[in-house]
Design a protein around this motif. Structure first.
Motif, PDB file in Angstrom:
ATOM      1  N   ALA A  91       0.791  -1.260  -0.058  1.00 27.22           N
ATOM      2  CA  ALA A  91       0.115  -0.020  -0.085  1.00 27.22           C
ATOM      3  C   ALA A  91       0.928   1.207  -0.127  1.00 27.22           C
ATOM      4  N   CYS A  92       2.074   1.188   0.534  1.00 25.76           N
ATOM      5  CA  CYS A  92       3.067   2.340   0.604  1.00 25.76           C
ATOM      6  C   CYS A  92       3.503   2.679  -0.883  1.00 25.76           C
ATOM      7  N   ALA A  93       3.860   1.901  -1.609  1.00 26.08           N
ATOM      8  CA  ALA A  93       4.601   2.027  -2.724  1.00 26.08           C
ATOM      9  C   ALA A  93       3.966   3.119  -3.687  1.00 26.08           C
ATOM     10  N   LEU A 131      15.570   7.090  -6.274  1.00 24.25           N
ATOM     11  CA  LEU A 131      14.685   6.815  -5.319  1.00 24.25           C
ATOM     12  C   LEU A 131      13.157   6.493  -6.160  1.00 24.25           C
ATOM     13  N   LEU A 132      12.928   7.400  -6.909  1.00 22.46           N
ATOM     14  CA  LEU A 132      11.746   7.121  -7.867  1.00 22.46           C
ATOM     15  C   LEU A 132      11.878   5.845  -8.687  1.00 22.46           C
ATOM     16  N   LEU A 133      13.116   5.690  -9.325  1.00 21.91           N
ATOM     17  CA  LEU A 133      13.165   4.274 -10.000  1.00 21.91           C
ATOM     18  C   LEU A 133      12.869   3.154  -9.127  1.00 21.91           C
ATOM     19  N   LEU A 136       9.242   2.779  -8.599  1.00 28.62           N
ATOM     20  CA  LEU A 136       8.669   1.957  -9.768  1.00 28.62           C
ATOM     21  C   LEU A 136       9.085   0.589  -9.923  1.00 28.62           C
ATOM     22  N   ALA A 137      10.209   0.153  -9.771  1.00 29.82           N
ATOM     23  CA  ALA A 137      10.726  -0.904  -9.612  1.00 29.82           C
ATOM     24  C   ALA A 137      10.048  -1.826  -8.868  1.00 29.82           C
ATOM     25  N   LEU A 158      14.197  -6.430  -2.782  1.00 31.09           N
ATOM     26  CA  LEU A 158      14.598  -5.058  -3.248  1.00 31.09           C
ATOM     27  C   LEU A 158      14.148  -3.857  -2.478  1.00 31.09           C
ATOM     28  N   ALA A 159      13.213  -3.868  -1.565  1.00 28.65           N
ATOM     29  CA  ALA A 159      13.040  -2.605  -0.655  1.00 28.65           C
ATOM     30  C   ALA A 159      14.329  -2.307   0.173  1.00 28.65           C
TER      31      ALA A 159
END
Length: 240
Positions: A91-93, A131-133, A136-137, A158-159
Motif C-alpha cells: 500500500a505504501c509504494a 529513489l523514484l526508480l 517504480l521497480a 528489493l526494498a
C-alpha cells in the motif's frame, strides 16, 4: 502494540477511527501552512520562488520517510512473515512514488529561477531520481509475479537493498559538489537558520504532508486487507 502491528482485525478497528481524524488534522495544518506560506514576504535573493520551498521540501522529506516505512514493513514481512506488514508495504509504494515525483517536479520548478537550470546531475537530484526508480521497480516487480508470496519476498528484498540510497540522499550535499545547500532548518545558530517567517509555514506544511501520507496509507492498507479477504473467500468458494 504488537497486536496492532500483526493483527488485521485490531488494525482495522484502529484505522477506522485514526484515518478520518488524521485527515481532518491534516486539512487544518495544510490550510494554515498554505496561508502563512503564500502571505510570507518575498525572499531578498529568491523572490517569490521561495514559496515553492513549502511544497518541495516537505515532499522530499515524506518521500524519504515513506521509503523508510516501506523498508521496515518489508523487513517485518520478510523475516516474520506478517501478512499485515506485507499489505502495508504494498500500500505504501504508490504513495511514496507520488511524493518522490512531486519532489522532483517542484524541485525543477524551483531550480529554474534559482539556479538557472531545470535539472543538474548533482548528487542530491540524481539520488532522488534513483529513489523514484526504486519505487517504480518495486511496483513493477510485484505486478510481474503472479504468485503473491513470491512477489512479496522479491519486492521486500528489493526494498531493503534500496534503503542504502537514503543516507546517500541525505549526505550527498556534503559528499559531492551540489547546487543544494546543507540543512538550514534545524541549525542552532540564528544566522544560519531559516528565518521564522519561512520556518513556521514549512513546519506546518511538513506536518500536513506527513499527516496526508499517514491518512492515505491507512486507507490503502484497509483496502488491501479487504482485497485479500475477498480473494481468500473467492478461492474457498471456487474450491467448494
Amino acid at each position: 502494540m504488537v497486536s496492532f502491528l500483526t493483527n488485521p482485525r485490531a488494525f482495522m478497528a484502529f484505522s477506522r477511527i485514526a484515518a478520518p481524524v488524521l485527515g481532518v488534522a491534516t486539512t487544518g495544518a495544510l490550510l494554515v501552512g498554505l496561508w502563512l506560506g503564500f502571505t510570507a514576504p518575498e525572499d531578498y535573493q529568491q523572490g517569490d520562488s521561495i514559496r515553492i520551498l513549502f511544497i518541495h521540501v516537505p515532499a522530499a522529506w515524506v518521500a524519504m520517510f515513506s521509503y523508510l516505512c516501506l523498508g521496515v514493513a518489508s523487513l517485518l514481512s520478510l523475516v516474520f512473515r506478517h501478512a499485515l506488514a506485507d499489505a502495508a508495504a504494498r500500500a505504501c509504494a504508490p504513495l511514496g512514488a507520488a511524493f518522490t515525483a512531486l519532489a522532483l517536479i517542484t524541485g525543477s520548478f524551483w531550480g529554474r529561477p534559482t539556479w538557472g537550470t531545470w535539472w543538474e546531475w548533482d548528487g542530491r537530484m540524481t539520488s532522488v531520481l534513483i529513489l523514484l526508480l526504486l519505487w517504480l521497480a518495486y511496483i513493477a516487480l510485484r505486478a510481474s509475479i503472479d504468485d503473491e508470496a513470491r512477489a512479496a519476498r522479491a519486492a521486500a528484498i528489493l526494498a531493503l537493498v534500496g534503503l542504502v540510497n537514503l543516507p546517500v540522499i541525505h549526505f550527498s550535499v556534503y559528499w559531492w559538489n551540489s547546487l543544494h545547500q546543507g540543512s538550514s532548518t534545524f541549525r542552532a545558530e540564528a544566522g544560519d537558520r531559516l528565518p521564522d517567517v519561512y520556518l513556521t509555514p514549512l513546519m506546518l506544511m511538513s506536518l500536513a504532508y506527513m499527516g496526508l501520507f499517514g491518512a492515505l496509507w491507512l486507507v490503502r492498507i484497509r483496502t488491501e486487507v479487504r482485497r485479500r479477504r475477498i480473494r481468500v473467500l473467492t478461492l474457498r468458494a471456487a474450491e467448494g
